[in-house]
Design a protein around this motif. Sequence first.
Motif, short mmCIF file in Angstrom:
data_model
loop_
_atom_site.label_atom_id
_atom_site.label_comp_id
_atom_site.label_asym_id
_atom_site.label_seq_id
_atom_site.Cartn_x
_atom_site.Cartn_y
_atom_site.Cartn_z
N GLN A 1 10.89 -24.75 -24.16
CA GLN A 1 11.29 -23.41 -23.73
C GLN A 1 12.69 -23.46 -23.12
N GLU A 2 12.96 -24.48 -22.33
CA GLU A 2 14.28 -24.61 -21.71
C GLU A 2 15.36 -24.80 -22.77
N GLU A 3 15.07 -25.57 -23.80
CA GLU A 3 16.02 -25.76 -24.89
C GLU A 3 16.28 -24.46 -25.64
N GLN A 4 15.23 -23.68 -25.85
CA GLN A 4 15.39 -22.38 -26.51
C GLN A 4 16.25 -21.45 -25.68
N ILE A 5 16.01 -21.43 -24.38
CA ILE A 5 16.82 -20.60 -23.49
C ILE A 5 18.27 -21.06 -23.52
N ASP A 6 18.50 -22.36 -23.52
CA ASP A 6 19.85 -22.92 -23.59
C ASP A 6 20.56 -22.43 -24.85
N ARG A 7 19.88 -22.49 -26.00
CA ARG A 7 20.49 -22.03 -27.26
C ARG A 7 20.80 -20.54 -27.21
N THR A 8 19.88 -19.76 -26.64
CA THR A 8 20.08 -18.31 -26.52
C THR A 8 21.30 -18.01 -25.65
N SER B 1 -3.12 -37.04 -3.85
CA SER B 1 -3.15 -35.82 -3.07
C SER B 1 -4.57 -35.49 -2.60
N PRO B 2 -4.73 -35.22 -1.31
CA PRO B 2 -6.05 -34.83 -0.82
C PRO B 2 -6.42 -33.40 -1.25
N LEU B 3 -5.46 -32.67 -1.78
CA LEU B 3 -5.70 -31.29 -2.19
C LEU B 3 -6.19 -31.17 -3.63
N VAL B 4 -6.21 -32.29 -4.35
CA VAL B 4 -6.55 -32.26 -5.76
C VAL B 4 -7.84 -33.04 -6.02
N THR B 5 -8.73 -32.44 -6.78
CA THR B 5 -9.94 -33.11 -7.22
C THR B 5 -9.90 -33.18 -8.74
N MET B 6 -9.97 -34.38 -9.26
CA MET B 6 -9.91 -34.58 -10.71
C MET B 6 -11.30 -34.40 -11.30
N GLN B 7 -11.38 -33.58 -12.35
CA GLN B 7 -12.67 -33.36 -13.00
C GLN B 7 -12.64 -33.78 -14.46
N ALA B 8 -11.63 -34.53 -14.84
CA ALA B 8 -11.52 -35.05 -16.21
C ALA B 8 -11.01 -36.48 -16.12
N ASP B 9 -11.15 -37.20 -17.22
CA ASP B 9 -10.68 -38.58 -17.21
C ASP B 9 -9.15 -38.60 -17.29
N ASP B 10 -8.58 -39.74 -16.91
CA ASP B 10 -7.13 -39.88 -16.87
C ASP B 10 -6.47 -39.57 -18.21
N GLY B 11 -7.09 -39.97 -19.29
CA GLY B 11 -6.51 -39.74 -20.62
C GLY B 11 -6.34 -38.26 -20.92
N ARG B 12 -7.35 -37.49 -20.62
CA ARG B 12 -7.27 -36.03 -20.86
C ARG B 12 -6.24 -35.38 -19.95
N ILE B 13 -6.19 -35.84 -18.71
CA ILE B 13 -5.22 -35.27 -17.76
C ILE B 13 -3.80 -35.62 -18.20
N LEU B 14 -3.58 -36.87 -18.59
CA LEU B 14 -2.25 -37.27 -19.07
C LEU B 14 -1.83 -36.45 -20.30
N LYS B 15 -2.77 -36.25 -21.20
CA LYS B 15 -2.47 -35.47 -22.41
C LYS B 15 -2.04 -34.06 -22.04
N GLU B 16 -2.72 -33.45 -21.09
CA GLU B 16 -2.39 -32.09 -20.67
C GLU B 16 -1.03 -32.05 -19.95
N ILE B 17 -0.78 -33.03 -19.10
CA ILE B 17 0.51 -33.09 -18.41
C ILE B 17 1.63 -33.21 -19.44
N LYS B 18 1.45 -34.07 -20.43
CA LYS B 18 2.47 -34.25 -21.48
C LYS B 18 2.67 -32.97 -22.26
N ARG B 19 1.59 -32.27 -22.56
CA ARG B 19 1.69 -31.02 -23.31
C ARG B 19 2.49 -29.98 -22.53
N VAL B 20 2.20 -29.87 -21.23
CA VAL B 20 2.91 -28.90 -20.40
C VAL B 20 4.38 -29.26 -20.28
#
Length: 91
Positions: free
Chosen positions: A47-54, A21-40
């Motif tokens: 959260q979706e599973e909790q909502i489903d149970r509710t 994407s030309p709209l995105v500038t990466m300011q961290a290494d791929d490993g840190r970015i991947l870790k954050e994407i996985k966390r999110v």
Amino acid sequence: MLSEDKISHLSHIILQLLKKSPLVTMQADDGRILKEIKRVLASELAQEEQIDRTVKAKLASYSRGIVEGGAEWEVLYRKTFEEETRKHAKT
């Protein structure tokens, strides 16, 4: 719930799309970015599973005894899921 492998695969796809994407500038290494994407992703899925149970608990508490999987249940599930999702978005 998605497996760790599927979350990892999606994370890599998202990272590649962000890099292209030309709209995105990466300011961290791929490993840190991947870790954050996985966390999110994991957080959103949890959260979706909790909502489903509710939602399922709410529908099960109805005195009419709505049968899960039926047309009425599906409509009520979608409506209640959307309401619960909006509640969580506000917090």
